[in-house]
Design an enzyme around this catalytic site. Structure first.
Site, PDB file in Angstrom:
ATOM      1  CB  THR A  13      -9.987  24.630  -0.352  1.00 17.44           C
ATOM      2  OG1 THR A  13     -10.961  25.655  -0.558  1.00 17.44           O
ATOM      3  CG2 THR A  13      -8.994  24.624  -1.477  1.00 17.44           C
ATOM      4  CB  VAL A  14      -7.317  21.785   2.883  1.00 15.90           C
ATOM      5  CG1 VAL A  14      -6.289  20.754   3.324  1.00 15.90           C
ATOM      6  CG2 VAL A  14      -6.628  23.101   2.548  1.00 15.90           C
ATOM      7  CE  LYS A 105      -2.187  27.447   8.612  1.00 18.80           C
ATOM      8  NZ  LYS A 105      -2.951  27.927   7.471  1.00 18.80           N
ATOM      9  CD  GLU A 129       5.471  17.894   6.550  1.00 18.93           C
ATOM     10  OE1 GLU A 129       6.239  17.044   6.990  1.00 18.93           O
ATOM     11  OE2 GLU A 129       5.801  19.078   6.371  1.00 18.93           O
ATOM     12  N   GLY A 187      -8.056  34.863  -5.406  1.00 22.02           N
ATOM     13  CA  GLY A 187      -8.324  33.876  -4.347  1.00 22.02           C
ATOM     14  C   GLY A 187      -7.125  33.576  -3.476  1.00 22.02           C
ATOM     15  CE  LYS A 205       1.403  28.860   7.085  1.00 21.76           C
ATOM     16  NZ  LYS A 205       1.305  29.623   5.827  1.00 21.76           N
TER      17      LYS A 205
HETATM   18  N1  HSE Z   1      -2.893  31.816   3.875  1.00 19.92           N
HETATM   19  C1  HSE Z   1      -1.692  31.069   3.824  1.00 19.92           C
HETATM   20  C2  HSE Z   1      -0.735  31.688   2.850  1.00 19.92           C
HETATM   21  C3  HSE Z   1      -1.881  29.641   3.405  1.00 19.92           C
HETATM   22  O1  HSE Z   1      -1.046  32.702   2.219  1.00 19.92           O
HETATM   23  O2  HSE Z   1       0.366  31.197   2.727  1.00 19.92           O
HETATM   24  C4  HSE Z   1      -2.289  28.791   4.516  1.00 19.92           C
HETATM   25  O3  HSE Z   1      -1.420  28.881   5.587  1.00 19.92           O
END
Ligand code: HSE
Length: 427
Positions: A13-14, A105, A129, A187, A205
Site C-alpha cells: 500500500t505505502v 516505526k 518522517e 481496512g 511511535k
Molecule cells: N496502524 C497504524 C494506525 C498506522 O492505525 O494508526 C500505521 O502506523
C-alpha cells in the site's frame, strides 16, 4: 535539473502510494525543487505485485543486489514493514553508501540506533518522517522547526485504528468488539489487530517522537503501555456524562532529567483540542517553553498520506546530497545515564468497581483511598444493582500512580468488592 534515481523495497500500500505521488507530481517537484526523481527499480517477492499496480515489469527485481550494485540509484525507500528482513536489507543498502527513507516505526524504534550508526559510517542519510503519524510532518517539526524551544510535553493521538474504534464506541454506543469488527471491515484494523489495539504501534511511535522531542534516547522498552481492549461502552458513557472523551493517548513529558513516557487510554476533557480528533485521524499536541502550545492534525496512515511523507523525505535527502544530519543526542538504544523514566507519575483517575450494596462499604473504600493519599473528586453509583452488588465509579483529584496501585491492592482484598472493572487515567 538534478536527476535522482531511487529504488523502492516493497510495493504494498505505502510503496504503491509513494510511486503514485512520484509519477503524478513529478513535474511539480521538478519545478519547485529542481529535482527530477524517477523510480529505477522496485524490489518485491513477486514481479506480479509490481505489474498489478500498472507499473512496467522492467522496473521489478527480486534480488536486493541489483539495487545495491546499481551506481545510479542513490536513495532506497523501504516500505516492507516489520523488523526482518527490512533491517538486513537497509543495513546492506547503507553499507553501500546509499541513503534510506523508511516508513517503518517498529524498525526505527527497535533498531534505529544500529541503522543510524551504519548510515554515519558511509555518510548515507537515514530518513523516517513516514514512520510516525503518516502524512503529518511531526518529525520535521520536531527536528527543524522547534529549535528555539525546550519541548516539555508531547500528547498524541498517534494510532488511527484505535481512534476509529473509540470514536465509534463513543458516538454510536458500540461495544469494543463491534467497533473493532467494523474497523476490520473498513481496512483500518488488521486481521490480527494486536499491534494497534494493545498500544504497541503507538509505543513505537512515542519512543521515536519523545527521543526527538527531548533530545535523549527513550527506548521503547521504557514506555508504559496499555491498550484499549478492556474499555467498555459503560466507561465511555460515564466519561461522556462527566464531560470527557476517551482517547488512546501517547504522553511524553520532560522536567529536568525526569521523563514520563506512556501510552494508555485517557479521558480527555472535551475542552481540550485532542478531544475532537475523531475517526482515523491523528493529532500531536506539543508544548514548547517559548512557542507554547501547537497542534498538528491529519491522516496518520494510508497510501497517499504516508507516501506524502516518504516523498518529502526523498526530496530532503536528495537536497542534502552528502550533508545528512543525524540524531542530536547519543543514539545508542539505551537510556542516557542520569535520565529517569518515571513509573510513579501523577494523574487523575477514574476507577470503576462492583461493590457490595450495604451500609459502610463506600466509607470503607473511600477510607482506604484517603489513607493512601488518594483524594476523591466525585463518587457515584452508576447503573443498577445485580446480585447485591452495585456499580460505583470514582473520579479522583490529582494523585500518583503508586498511591492508586497501593490503594487498589488493599481494596481488592476486601470482601465488599466483587471486581475492579476499570482504571482509566484522566488528563
Ligand atoms: N496502524 C497504524 C494506525 C498506522 O492505525 O494508526 C500505521 O502506523
Amino acid at each position: 535539473m538534478k536527476k535522482v534515481k531511487i529504488a523502492i523495497m516493497g510495493i504494498g500500500t505505502v510503496g504503491g502510494g509513494t510511486y503514485e505521488i512520484l509519477t503524478t507530481n513529478r513535474e511539480l517537484i521538478k519545478k519547485t525543487r529542481g529535482l527530477d526523481i524517477t523510480v529505477k527499480k522496485i524490489l518485491d517477492r513477486a514481479v506480479e505485485n509490481v505489474t498489478a499496480r500498472g507499473i512496467d515489469a522492467s522496473l521489478a527485481c527480486t534480488d536486493l543486489e541489483a539495487i545495491v550494485t546499481d551506481p545510479e540509484i542513490s536513495i532506497v525507500v523501504e516500505t516492507m514493514g516489520g523488523v526482518e528482513p527490512a533491517r538486513s536489507f537497509i543495513l546492506r543498502v547503507l553499507a553501500a553508501g546509499k541513503s534510506v527513507v523508511t516508513a517503518n516505526k517498529e524498525l526505527i524504534s527497535k533498531c534505529g540506533y544500529e541503522l543510524e550508526a551504519a548510515a554515519k559510517k558511509t555518510g548515507a542519510g537515514l530518513y523516517y518522517e513516514a514512520s510516525c503519524v503518516g502524512g503529518v510532518p511531526i518529525i520535521r517539526t520536531l527536528t527543524d522547526s522547534m529549535q528555539a524551544n525546550n519541548i516539555t510535553e508531547i500528547l498524541g493521538i498517534i494510532n488511527g485504528t484505535t481512534n476509529y474504534i473509540l470514536t465509534k464506541m463513543s458516538k454510536e454506543g458500540l461495544t469494543y468488539e463491534a467497533a473493532l469488527k467494523e474497523a476490520q471491515q473498513l481496512g483500518y484494523a488488521e486481521f490480527n489487530p494486536t499491534a494497534d489495539v494493545e498500544g504497541y504501534d503507538a509505543m513505537y511511535k512515542l519512543s521515536i517522537l519523545s527521543s526527538l522531542a527531548f533530545h535523549t534516547c527513550i527506548p521503547y522498552t521504557s514506555i508504559y503501555r496499555e491498550g484499549i481492549t478492556k474499555i467498555t461502552a459503560e466507561d465511555i458513557a460515564v466519561g461522556k456524562e462527566m464531560g470527557y472523551t476517551l482517547k488512546l493517548l501517547a504522553i511524553g513529558k520532560r522536567s529536568g532529567n525526569e521523563i514520563e513516557a506512556r501510552v494508555h487510554p485517557t479521558f480527555v476533557p472535551n475542552s481540550h483540542p485532542l478531544a475532537s480528533v475523531n475517526d482515523a485521524f491523528n493529532a500531536v499536541f506539543l508544548k514548547g517553553d517559548f512557542v507554547d502550545d501547537i497542534m498538528l492534525y491529519g491522516r496518520g496512515a494510508g497510501a497517499r498520506p504516508t507516501g506524502s511523507a516518504i516523498v518529502s523525505d526523498i526530496v530532503v535527502c536528495a537536497e542534502q546530497a552528502s550533508r545528512h544530519s543525524y540524531s542530536d543526542f547519543d543514539n545508542n538504544g539505551r537510556l542516557e545515564e542520569g535520565i529517569v523514566v518515571k513509573s510513579n507519575f501523577s494523574s487523575r483517575y477514574y476507577l470503576s468497581f462492583k461493590l457490595m450494596d450495604k451500609p459502610g462499604v463506600l466509607g470503607k473504600i473511600t477510607g482506604i483511598l484517603g489513607d493512601n493519599g488518594v483524594s476523591i473528586n466525585k463518587a457515584m453509583q452508576h447503573g443498577d444493582d445485580a446480585d447485591g452488588y452495585a456499580p460505583v465509579v470514582f473520579f479522583t483529584h490529582l494523585t500518583t500512580e503508586d498511591a492508586v496501585r497501593k490503594s487498589l491492592d488493599i481494596i481488592s482484598r476486601s470482601d465488599a468488592v466483587k471486581s475492579l472493572d476499570s482504571l482509566i487515567r484522566v488528563l
